[in-house]
Design a protein around this motif. Sequence first.
Motif, PDB file in Angstrom:
ATOM      1  N   MET A   1      37.664  45.252  62.577  1.00  0.00           N
ATOM      2  CA  MET A   1      37.805  44.169  61.632  1.00  0.00           C
ATOM      3  C   MET A   1      37.301  44.567  60.252  1.00  0.00           C
ATOM      4  N   ASP A   2      36.311  45.480  60.209  1.00  0.00           N
ATOM      5  CA  ASP A   2      35.806  45.933  58.919  1.00  0.00           C
ATOM      6  C   ASP A   2      36.887  46.648  58.121  1.00  0.00           C
ATOM      7  N   LEU A   3      37.760  47.367  58.821  1.00  0.00           N
ATOM      8  CA  LEU A   3      38.831  48.077  58.134  1.00  0.00           C
ATOM      9  C   LEU A   3      39.750  47.093  57.405  1.00  0.00           C
ATOM     10  N   PHE A   4      40.044  45.964  58.016  1.00  0.00           N
ATOM     11  CA  PHE A   4      40.879  44.951  57.371  1.00  0.00           C
ATOM     12  C   PHE A   4      40.257  44.476  56.064  1.00  0.00           C
ATOM     13  N   TRP A   5      38.954  44.153  56.093  1.00  0.00           N
ATOM     14  CA  TRP A   5      38.287  43.671  54.884  1.00  0.00           C
ATOM     15  C   TRP A   5      38.229  44.753  53.816  1.00  0.00           C
ATOM     16  N   GLU A   6      37.993  45.992  54.225  1.00  0.00           N
ATOM     17  CA  GLU A   6      37.957  47.085  53.249  1.00  0.00           C
ATOM     18  C   GLU A   6      39.311  47.276  52.577  1.00  0.00           C
ATOM     19  N   ILE A   7      40.384  47.188  53.368  1.00  0.00           N
ATOM     20  CA  ILE A   7      41.727  47.328  52.792  1.00  0.00           C
ATOM     21  C   ILE A   7      42.033  46.158  51.865  1.00  0.00           C
ATOM     22  N   LEU A   8      41.685  44.944  52.270  1.00  0.00           N
ATOM     23  CA  LEU A   8      41.932  43.768  51.426  1.00  0.00           C
ATOM     24  C   LEU A   8      41.161  43.849  50.117  1.00  0.00           C
ATOM     25  N   ILE A   9      39.890  44.218  50.202  1.00  0.00           N
ATOM     26  CA  ILE A   9      39.065  44.336  48.996  1.00  0.00           C
ATOM     27  C   ILE A   9      39.597  45.450  48.090  1.00  0.00           C
ATOM     28  N   SER A  10      39.960  46.573  48.673  1.00  0.00           N
ATOM     29  CA  SER A  10      40.511  47.681  47.880  1.00  0.00           C
ATOM     30  C   SER A  10      41.815  47.275  47.202  1.00  0.00           C
ATOM     31  N   ALA A  11      42.664  46.563  47.939  1.00  0.00           N
ATOM     32  CA  ALA A  11      43.932  46.117  47.356  1.00  0.00           C
ATOM     33  C   ALA A  11      43.690  45.161  46.195  1.00  0.00           C
ATOM     34  N   LEU A  12      42.747  44.226  46.359  1.00  0.00           N
ATOM     35  CA  LEU A  12      42.446  43.304  45.272  1.00  0.00           C
ATOM     36  C   LEU A  12      41.876  44.033  44.051  1.00  0.00           C
ATOM     37  N   LEU A  13      41.043  45.040  44.279  1.00  0.00           N
ATOM     38  CA  LEU A  13      40.492  45.814  43.162  1.00  0.00           C
ATOM     39  C   LEU A  13      41.572  46.611  42.445  1.00  0.00           C
ATOM     40  N   VAL A  14      42.495  47.202  43.204  1.00  0.00           N
ATOM     41  CA  VAL A  14      43.593  47.952  42.577  1.00  0.00           C
ATOM     42  C   VAL A  14      44.500  47.000  41.808  1.00  0.00           C
ATOM     43  N   ILE A  15      44.820  45.850  42.390  1.00  0.00           N
ATOM     44  CA  ILE A  15      45.649  44.861  41.691  1.00  0.00           C
ATOM     45  C   ILE A  15      44.944  44.368  40.432  1.00  0.00           C
ATOM     46  N   GLY A  16      43.651  44.100  40.543  1.00  0.00           N
ATOM     47  CA  GLY A  16      42.885  43.667  39.377  1.00  0.00           C
ATOM     48  C   GLY A  16      42.857  44.722  38.280  1.00  0.00           C
ATOM     49  N   GLY A  17      42.659  45.977  38.674  1.00  0.00           N
ATOM     50  CA  GLY A  17      42.671  47.057  37.688  1.00  0.00           C
ATOM     51  C   GLY A  17      44.026  47.221  37.032  1.00  0.00           C
ATOM     52  N   PHE A  18      45.089  47.091  37.826  1.00  0.00           N
ATOM     53  CA  PHE A  18      46.444  47.204  37.280  1.00  0.00           C
ATOM     54  C   PHE A  18      46.720  46.104  36.262  1.00  0.00           C
ATOM     55  N   PHE A  19      46.402  44.853  36.628  1.00  0.00           N
ATOM     56  CA  PHE A  19      46.648  43.757  35.690  1.00  0.00           C
ATOM     57  C   PHE A  19      45.763  43.865  34.449  1.00  0.00           C
ATOM     58  N   GLY A  20      44.530  44.336  34.604  1.00  0.00           N
ATOM     59  CA  GLY A  20      43.673  44.564  33.442  1.00  0.00           C
ATOM     60  C   GLY A  20      44.238  45.619  32.516  1.00  0.00           C
ATOM     61  N   LEU A  21      44.779  46.687  33.105  1.00  0.00           N
ATOM     62  CA  LEU A  21      45.397  47.746  32.309  1.00  0.00           C
ATOM     63  C   LEU A  21      46.637  47.231  31.585  1.00  0.00           C
ATOM     64  N   VAL A  22      47.476  46.496  32.299  1.00  0.00           N
ATOM     65  CA  VAL A  22      48.689  45.944  31.686  1.00  0.00           C
ATOM     66  C   VAL A  22      48.327  44.975  30.563  1.00  0.00           C
ATOM     67  N   GLY A  23      47.312  44.128  30.783  1.00  0.00           N
ATOM     68  CA  GLY A  23      46.880  43.195  29.744  1.00  0.00           C
ATOM     69  C   GLY A  23      46.344  43.903  28.519  1.00  0.00           C
ATOM     70  N   SER A  24      45.564  44.948  28.723  1.00  0.00           N
ATOM     71  CA  SER A  24      45.028  45.715  27.593  1.00  0.00           C
ATOM     72  C   SER A  24      46.139  46.439  26.843  1.00  0.00           C
ATOM     73  N   PHE A  25      47.059  47.021  27.588  1.00  0.00           N
ATOM     74  CA  PHE A  25      48.184  47.724  26.967  1.00  0.00           C
ATOM     75  C   PHE A  25      49.037  46.744  26.163  1.00  0.00           C
TER      76      PHE A  25
END
Length: 137
Positions: A1-25
């Motif tokens: 079950m820990d793997l699920f949470w790690e993947i979800l958290i990682s996905a949210l961080l990558v999505i957040g970083g992507f949208f932050g980059l797009v917003g800054s650009f």
Amino acid sequence: MDLFWEILISALLVIGGFFGLVGSFGLVKLPDPMTRLHAPTKAATLGVGAVLIASMIYFAAFHDDLTLHELMITLFIFLTAPISAHFLAKANMLRNVDRSTLTKPEGDGDWAVFTPLSDTSAEELDEVAEAEDDEAR
């Protein structure tokens, strides 16, 4: 079950970083203030929201500490970004900008800020007209 949470958290961080980059650009590269306004209010807000939700999930899943601070901050950002965007757009329209350079709104009408008696901007338009008449004399 820990793997699920790690993947979800990682996905949210990558999505957040992507949208932050797009917003800054977008903030740097879009051509005029009215279009530049969309970058921080839409993309960067989603980016910050995704990072905050990832933080909330991390502490709930791995430290058994459910904190709602991140959720409250996310809601605050989602509520205040449109309001601040409205104020910035209205200020941009009311400063001495040639109306022909503004993008036309959809439909037959004009921007409400330039329409007398549509809202509080009618008083502001009267003040500007009086100041222009005084300068012309």
